[in-house]
Write a protein that holds these residues in place. Structure first.
Motif, PDB file in Angstrom:
ATOM      1  N   LEU A 217     -12.953 -13.311  30.382  1.00 19.14           N
ATOM      2  CA  LEU A 217     -13.601 -14.568  30.768  1.00 19.14           C
ATOM      3  C   LEU A 217     -14.372 -14.415  32.074  1.00 19.14           C
ATOM      4  O   LEU A 217     -15.466 -14.968  32.236  1.00 19.14           O
ATOM      5  CB  LEU A 217     -12.562 -15.674  30.902  1.00 19.14           C
ATOM      6  N   LEU A 218     -13.802 -13.652  33.001  1.00 19.71           N
ATOM      7  CA  LEU A 218     -14.491 -13.409  34.269  1.00 19.71           C
ATOM      8  C   LEU A 218     -15.795 -12.653  34.035  1.00 19.71           C
ATOM      9  O   LEU A 218     -16.839 -13.012  34.601  1.00 19.71           O
ATOM     10  CB  LEU A 218     -13.573 -12.616  35.204  1.00 19.71           C
ATOM     11  N   LEU A 219     -15.758 -11.628  33.200  1.00 16.40           N
ATOM     12  CA  LEU A 219     -16.968 -10.853  32.908  1.00 16.40           C
ATOM     13  C   LEU A 219     -18.050 -11.738  32.282  1.00 16.40           C
ATOM     14  O   LEU A 219     -19.224 -11.643  32.640  1.00 16.40           O
ATOM     15  CB  LEU A 219     -16.629  -9.686  31.975  1.00 16.40           C
ATOM     16  N   ILE A 249     -17.940  -5.755  26.841  1.00 16.99           N
ATOM     17  CA  ILE A 249     -18.697  -4.638  27.410  1.00 16.99           C
ATOM     18  C   ILE A 249     -19.777  -4.185  26.436  1.00 16.99           C
ATOM     19  O   ILE A 249     -20.914  -3.903  26.814  1.00 16.99           O
ATOM     20  CB  ILE A 249     -17.762  -3.460  27.762  1.00 16.99           C
ATOM     21  N   SER A 250     -19.417  -4.152  25.158  1.00 14.62           N
ATOM     22  CA  SER A 250     -20.368  -3.727  24.126  1.00 14.62           C
ATOM     23  C   SER A 250     -21.542  -4.693  23.995  1.00 14.62           C
ATOM     24  O   SER A 250     -22.687  -4.271  23.775  1.00 14.62           O
ATOM     25  CB  SER A 250     -19.643  -3.603  22.784  1.00 14.62           C
ATOM     26  N   GLU A 252     -22.681  -6.968  26.340  1.00 11.11           N
ATOM     27  CA  GLU A 252     -23.376  -7.344  27.573  1.00 11.11           C
ATOM     28  C   GLU A 252     -23.983  -6.119  28.250  1.00 11.11           C
ATOM     29  O   GLU A 252     -23.269  -5.257  28.756  1.00 11.11           O
ATOM     30  CB  GLU A 252     -22.413  -8.052  28.533  1.00 11.11           C
ATOM     31  N   SER A 253     -25.291  -6.057  28.300  1.00  8.44           N
ATOM     32  CA  SER A 253     -25.984  -4.885  28.846  1.00  8.44           C
ATOM     33  C   SER A 253     -25.776  -4.715  30.349  1.00  8.44           C
ATOM     34  O   SER A 253     -25.919  -3.614  30.878  1.00  8.44           O
ATOM     35  CB  SER A 253     -27.486  -4.981  28.549  1.00  8.44           C
ATOM     36  N   LYS A 254     -25.432  -5.794  31.052  1.00  7.18           N
ATOM     37  CA  LYS A 254     -25.227  -5.691  32.498  1.00  7.18           C
ATOM     38  C   LYS A 254     -23.935  -4.961  32.852  1.00  7.18           C
ATOM     39  O   LYS A 254     -23.799  -4.438  33.959  1.00  7.18           O
ATOM     40  CB  LYS A 254     -25.206  -7.083  33.137  1.00  7.18           C
ATOM     41  N   ILE A 255     -22.977  -4.959  31.935  1.00  2.00           N
ATOM     42  CA  ILE A 255     -21.699  -4.306  32.213  1.00  2.00           C
ATOM     43  C   ILE A 255     -21.838  -2.822  31.890  1.00  2.00           C
ATOM     44  O   ILE A 255     -22.144  -2.446  30.762  1.00  2.00           O
ATOM     45  CB  ILE A 255     -20.554  -4.927  31.388  1.00  2.00           C
ATOM     46  N   CYS A 256     -21.637  -1.991  32.891  1.00  2.00           N
ATOM     47  CA  CYS A 256     -21.803  -0.542  32.702  1.00  2.00           C
ATOM     48  C   CYS A 256     -20.803  -0.020  31.678  1.00  2.00           C
ATOM     49  O   CYS A 256     -19.615  -0.376  31.713  1.00  2.00           O
ATOM     50  CB  CYS A 256     -21.595   0.189  34.021  1.00  2.00           C
ATOM     51  N   ASN A 257     -21.274   0.837  30.795  1.00  2.00           N
ATOM     52  CA  ASN A 257     -20.394   1.512  29.843  1.00  2.00           C
ATOM     53  C   ASN A 257     -19.648   2.631  30.567  1.00  2.00           C
ATOM     54  O   ASN A 257     -19.861   3.822  30.340  1.00  2.00           O
ATOM     55  CB  ASN A 257     -21.202   2.067  28.663  1.00  2.00           C
TER      56      ASN A 257
END
Length: 441
Positions: A217-219, A249-250, A252-257
């Motif tokens: 939820l935070l992400l 993560i998958s 949302e492009s802003k979250i680094c893989n």
């Protein structure tokens, strides 16, 4: 105008605490100086997690005491995990220190300084590890202006037998999601483009809060901040990684893989003695699922050698795990037999020399893995954050694959690149850990 010098030791979580202290001091009219020779007050924010950190802290204290003899320093304050761990014992052993504060010292700092100025010795090492996070305190970044760490929780409720963190910092206390979002937006508004989320176990975020808020939820809230380009996660216990986090993560492009998952070991018997879940096959299945869901995922881990009971068979299983998984980033450390931990009751079964030998053996394998993975990137393009100009059109930068400070760099050839901006880089050369490339027009 009182000049204050601040020394921050330990991990990024400690750095956030130091930045908060700097922010509070600046707001109160103190002036921060990088010169310890000029500082009238020196503050050392320490780590006390393992023996080398304790040694570094003590050595830094004694070296800083010299400025009370020869420099402008009149008051020396020591904060953080070292006082939290050893408390009044240190105050008796090192009488030259004027202020001893434990973890979460920022709220007590100004009051303690006033007491010290009045001639009072301050020893307050145990009052704050259960302190709730009520608001965002002033903070002044010590990182480059485009990158910031964001601490989302204090303490830890895991019971790893080798770890002192719950004893030093208390149980998990998550920061309210509204405060994190407010802090992140303030950072982004001030030019921060990459936020690195940190906690003792980032994946446990929210489990102690009303309504059982989650990291997921935070992400989902943080990705809505328009100025942010990268959101990076550090310090996730593998047991805390849930399918919804992976899905977010998958999507949302802003979250680094990029996932930092400290597995510590792979042998089931050793892991149970460590107080941790999982085993070789379960961890391997988790990593396989992660790489299926996130094909370009970079996985960083931390491993430990020489834990009590780790015989040659258990160590060989750990070696096999490293060879099978092919981690992108890996740090390995010898087990330290720390008084106060549950594992201190277990008899040591490997000499320190043998522990270090096992570390070297793992890193020999990891160097080959890293070189092979880097060669596979030659010819590919990566989005890179420019961090430093070395001269002669040579720069250093990072892609989503590299966390600040702890991971290798990308060496870039380019013309008049701007620090703190993102560019496309074509990788042209692979080294054991670093990469090199050319800025694409």
């Amino acid at each position: 105008m009182t000049l204050v010098g601040v020394i921050s030791l330990g991990c990024p979580k400690n750095l956030v605490d130091s930045e908060t202290m700097i922010g509070i001091l600046t707001a109160a009219g103190y002036t921060i100086t990088p010169s310890l020779e000029e500082a009238e007050v020196i503050i050392i924010n320490t780590c006390g997690f393992i023996r080398p950190a304790v040694q570094e802290g003590v050595e830094t204290i004694f070296s800083s005491l010299q400025f009370k003899k020869k420099g402008a320093c009149r008051y020396l304050a020591v904060t953080g995990c070292l006082p939290q761990r050893y408390g009044s014992k240190l105050a008796k052993l090192i009488p030259g220190v004027d202020i001893w504060l434990g973890v979460n010292a920022a709220s007590f700092l100004l009051e303690s300084l006033q007491k010290a100025f009045a001639g009072e010795k301050v020893v307050n090492c145990f009052s704050s590890k259960k302190r709730k996070i009520a608001s965002n305190l002033p903070r002044l970044l010590a990182t480059p202006p485009y990158t910031a760490y964001l601490k989302i929780a204090e303490g830890c409720s895991h019971s790893c037998s080798f770890c002192l963190i719950p004893r030093l910092r208390g149980a998990l206390r998550s920061k309210p999601i509204e405060l994190i979002d407010e802090g992140a937006r303030q950072l982004a508004g001030n030019g921060v483009k990459e936020i690195v989320l940190v906690a003792q176990d980032t994946g446990s975020y929210g489990k102690d809060l009303k309504g059982k808020l989650s990291l997921n939820l935070l992400l989902q809230k943080l990705v809505k901040i328009p100025q942010l380009e990268w959101i990076r996660l550090l310090y996730l216990n593998p047991a805390s990684l849930t399918p919804d986090i992976i899905e977010t993560i998958s999507n949302e492009s802003k979250i680094c893989n990029y996932l930092d998952l400290p597995f510590q070991h792979a042998n089931q018997e050793i892991l149970r003695k460590m107080g941790r879940k999982g085993d070789f096959s379960k961890y391997l299945a988790l990593i396989t699922n992660l790489r299926t869901a996130l094909p370009d995922l970079t996985i960083r881990t931390t491993l430990m050698t020489g834990f009590p009971g780790e015989d040659e068979k258990a160590f060989q299983e750990l070696l096999s795990f490293v060879e099978k998984v092919q981690f992108d980033r890996l740090g390995v450390f010898p087990y330290y037999h720390e008084e106060g931990t549950k594992s201190f009751r277990l008899p040591e079964t490997a000499s320190f020399f043998e522990k270090k030998r096992r570390c070297r053996r793992i890193m020999q394998i990891q160097r080959m893995i890293s070189r092979k993975k880097n060669r596979g990137l030659v010819g590919k393009g990566l989005k890179v954050l420019i961090e430093k100009h070395l001269g002669d059109n040579i720069y250093l930068g990072r892609s989503f694959r590299e966390a600040p400070e702890i991971d290798p760099k990308i060496i870039i050839k380019g013309n008049k690149l701007s620090i703190g901006t993102f560019i496309k880089v074509k990788i042209t050369q692979a080294y054991t850990f670093d990469l090199a490339g050319i800025a694409e027009e």
